[in-house]
Motif scaffolding. Structure first.
Motif, PDB file in Angstrom:
ATOM      1  N   GLN A  98      -8.890  13.260  -9.986  1.00 14.08           N
ATOM      2  CA  GLN A  98      -8.057  14.022 -10.916  1.00 14.08           C
ATOM      3  C   GLN A  98      -6.775  14.483 -10.238  1.00 14.08           C
ATOM      4  OE1 GLN A  98     -10.451  17.206 -12.497  1.00 14.08           O
ATOM      5  NE2 GLN A  98     -11.982  15.812 -13.364  1.00 14.08           N
ATOM      6  N   LEU A  99      -6.888  14.871  -8.965  1.00 14.54           N
ATOM      7  CA  LEU A  99      -5.720  15.330  -8.217  1.00 14.54           C
ATOM      8  C   LEU A  99      -4.735  14.195  -7.969  1.00 14.54           C
ATOM      9  CD1 LEU A  99      -4.286  17.572  -6.463  1.00 14.54           C
ATOM     10  CD2 LEU A  99      -5.631  16.692  -4.535  1.00 14.54           C
ATOM     11  N   THR A 100      -5.244  13.005  -7.617  1.00 18.06           N
ATOM     12  CA  THR A 100      -4.372  11.906  -7.211  1.00 18.06           C
ATOM     13  C   THR A 100      -3.998  10.977  -8.363  1.00 18.06           C
ATOM     14  OG1 THR A 100      -6.252  10.463  -6.658  1.00 18.06           O
ATOM     15  CG2 THR A 100      -5.426  11.935  -4.927  1.00 18.06           C
ATOM     16  N   GLY A 101      -4.793  10.970  -9.425  1.00 12.64           N
ATOM     17  CA  GLY A 101      -4.525  10.079 -10.541  1.00 12.64           C
ATOM     18  C   GLY A 101      -5.014   8.659 -10.331  1.00 12.64           C
ATOM     19  N   TYR A 102      -5.678   8.407  -9.197  1.00 12.85           N
ATOM     20  CA  TYR A 102      -6.205   7.073  -8.934  1.00 12.85           C
ATOM     21  C   TYR A 102      -7.624   6.932  -9.485  1.00 12.85           C
ATOM     22  CZ  TYR A 102      -2.385   5.886  -5.734  1.00 12.85           C
ATOM     23  OH  TYR A 102      -1.151   5.602  -5.198  1.00 12.85           O
ATOM     24  N   TRP A 103      -7.995   5.660  -9.775  1.00 12.29           N
ATOM     25  CA  TRP A 103      -9.364   5.342 -10.136  1.00 12.29           C
ATOM     26  C   TRP A 103     -10.173   5.114  -8.863  1.00 12.29           C
ATOM     27  CZ3 TRP A 103     -10.823   5.825 -15.101  1.00 12.29           C
ATOM     28  CH2 TRP A 103      -9.826   5.764 -16.084  1.00 12.29           C
ATOM     29  N   ARG A 104     -11.480   5.300  -8.975  1.00 10.95           N
ATOM     30  CA  ARG A 104     -12.355   5.088  -7.821  1.00 10.95           C
ATOM     31  C   ARG A 104     -12.225   3.654  -7.277  1.00 10.95           C
ATOM     32  NH1 ARG A 104     -16.651   7.943  -6.004  1.00 10.95           N
ATOM     33  NH2 ARG A 104     -16.589   9.243  -7.901  1.00 10.95           N
ATOM     34  N   ALA A 105     -12.232   2.673  -8.167  1.00 14.43           N
ATOM     35  CA  ALA A 105     -12.229   1.276  -7.742  1.00 14.43           C
ATOM     36  C   ALA A 105     -10.979   0.897  -6.963  1.00 14.43           C
ATOM     37  CB  ALA A 105     -12.381   0.364  -8.962  1.00 14.43           C
ATOM     38  N   GLU A 106      -9.845   1.520  -7.252  1.00 12.04           N
ATOM     39  CA  GLU A 106      -8.609   1.173  -6.565  1.00 12.04           C
ATOM     40  C   GLU A 106      -8.379   2.034  -5.322  1.00 12.04           C
ATOM     41  OE1 GLU A 106      -5.437   1.722  -9.340  1.00 12.04           O
ATOM     42  OE2 GLU A 106      -6.028   3.773  -9.834  1.00 12.04           O
ATOM     43  N   THR A 107      -9.298   2.956  -5.070  1.00 10.12           N
ATOM     44  CA  THR A 107      -9.144   3.872  -3.938  1.00 10.12           C
ATOM     45  C   THR A 107     -10.104   3.566  -2.805  1.00 10.12           C
ATOM     46  OG1 THR A 107      -8.504   5.617  -5.490  1.00 10.12           O
ATOM     47  CG2 THR A 107      -9.104   6.304  -3.263  1.00 10.12           C
ATOM     48  N   MET A 108     -11.381   3.332  -3.134  1.00 10.83           N
ATOM     49  CA  MET A 108     -12.391   3.145  -2.097  1.00 10.83           C
ATOM     50  C   MET A 108     -12.110   1.898  -1.258  1.00 10.83           C
ATOM     51  SD  MET A 108     -14.417   5.747  -2.309  1.00 10.83           S
ATOM     52  CE  MET A 108     -12.837   6.576  -2.565  1.00 10.83           C
ATOM     53  N   GLY A 109     -12.246   2.062   0.052  1.00 20.82           N
ATOM     54  CA  GLY A 109     -12.008   0.969   0.986  1.00 20.82           C
ATOM     55  C   GLY A 109     -10.570   0.820   1.422  1.00 20.82           C
ATOM     56  N   ARG A 110      -9.686   1.660   0.879  1.00 24.33           N
ATOM     57  CA  ARG A 110      -8.270   1.575   1.240  1.00 24.33           C
ATOM     58  C   ARG A 110      -7.838   2.881   1.904  1.00 24.33           C
ATOM     59  NH1 ARG A 110      -5.075  -0.055  -4.073  1.00 24.33           N
ATOM     60  NH2 ARG A 110      -3.375  -0.327  -2.550  1.00 24.33           N
ATOM     61  N   PRO A 111      -6.944   2.822   2.900  1.00 22.33           N
ATOM     62  CA  PRO A 111      -6.455   4.052   3.532  1.00 22.33           C
ATOM     63  C   PRO A 111      -5.386   4.722   2.680  1.00 22.33           C
ATOM     64  CG  PRO A 111      -5.467   2.153   4.580  1.00 22.33           C
ATOM     65  CD  PRO A 111      -6.454   1.617   3.576  1.00 22.33           C
TER      66      PRO A 111
END
Length: 246
Positions: free
Chosen positions: A166-179
């Motif tokens: 909610q804070l970043t506006g990203y979805w889980r799938a596009e966030t996990m595994g990436r720095p």
């Protein structure tokens, strides 16, 4: 008794970590080794001639688990046994083993052999771990503060709660595994360096300023607390964000 029989009996009696029990076709106990005495707290004299059902909890007896186990062993040759059992004093123990049927040359059941190993401590550790994981899940996922966990070596995100998305506006799938740097999440590189500086010596850092650049480009001013941890054997960093209220 032959020397081979003596040798076999010595092996069975010396197997203190295993309960080795033989039963007649009517499920009555006919032999009971020292391992069975130690595990179940019952002497040989107390159990010989008794039904093997006495090893099952009252709840399992009530739903016919003792009958089911013997039926499976009689029809399939063996039945795996992983369940709570009862000691002589009424206390419970978790045991893992197998019940095997014995047949003569005509295929008629002559009896059964039950081999059991106690695993009470392992079971309790598993249950405690499950409880701890459930508690962690509730505290982590339901925490109103935005929390993310990243690998220390690659800085790749491996865990995050809903407040973080909610804070970043990203979805889980596009966030996990990436720095975070790949996502251009860190609004200022010097803030990131300052935030991780004291982790080397104290294992903790903060509260420090660590602003977020949300997916839509919006600047989210935050303070953050960082702490080192271990996740599945890998060094990791837990970052907790608190938005700065203007």
């Amino acid at each position: 008794m032959s020397s081979a029989e003596n040798h076999y009996e010595t092996i069975v009696e010396g197997a203190l970590d295993f309960a080795i029990i033989s039963l007649d076709p009517d499920r009555k106990i006919t032999t009971w080794n020292r391992g069975a005495e130690r595990i179940f707290g019952r002497s040989r004299d107390d159990v010989l001639g008794q039904s093997a059902s006495l090893l099952f909890t009252p709840e399992d007896q009530a739903i016919g688990e003792d009958d089911r186990e013997f039926t499976i062993a009689a029809t399939e040759g063996r039945a795996d046994d992983d369940r709570w059992h009862v000691r002589a004093d009424g206390s419970r123990l978790w045991a893992s083993g197998v019940l095997t049927s014995l047949r003569d040359d005509r295929g008629v059941i002559e009896g059964f052999v039950k081999v059991v190993r106690e695993k009470t401590e392992e079971r309790r550790l598993q249950e405690n771990l499950r409880i701890s994981e459930d508690q962690f899940s509730r505290l982590f996922l339901g925490n109103p503060a935005a929390i993310v966990v990243e690998r220390r070596d690659t800085e790749a995100f491996v865990l995050a709660n809903e407040a973080f998305f909610q804070l970043t506006g990203y979805w889980r799938a596009e966030t996990m595994g990436r720095p975070g740097r790949e996502l251009k999440l860190w609004a200022a590189s010097d803030q990131r360096r300052n935030a991780t500086r004291s982790l080397e010596t104290t294992g903790r850092s903060g509260p420090v300023r660590l602003d977020i650049r949300a997916k839509d480009g919006t600047l989210r001013e935050c303070t953050a607390t960082l702490a080192t941890t271990s996740l599945a054997g890998d060094d990791a960093i837990v970052i907790t964000f608190v938005p700065v209220i203007a």
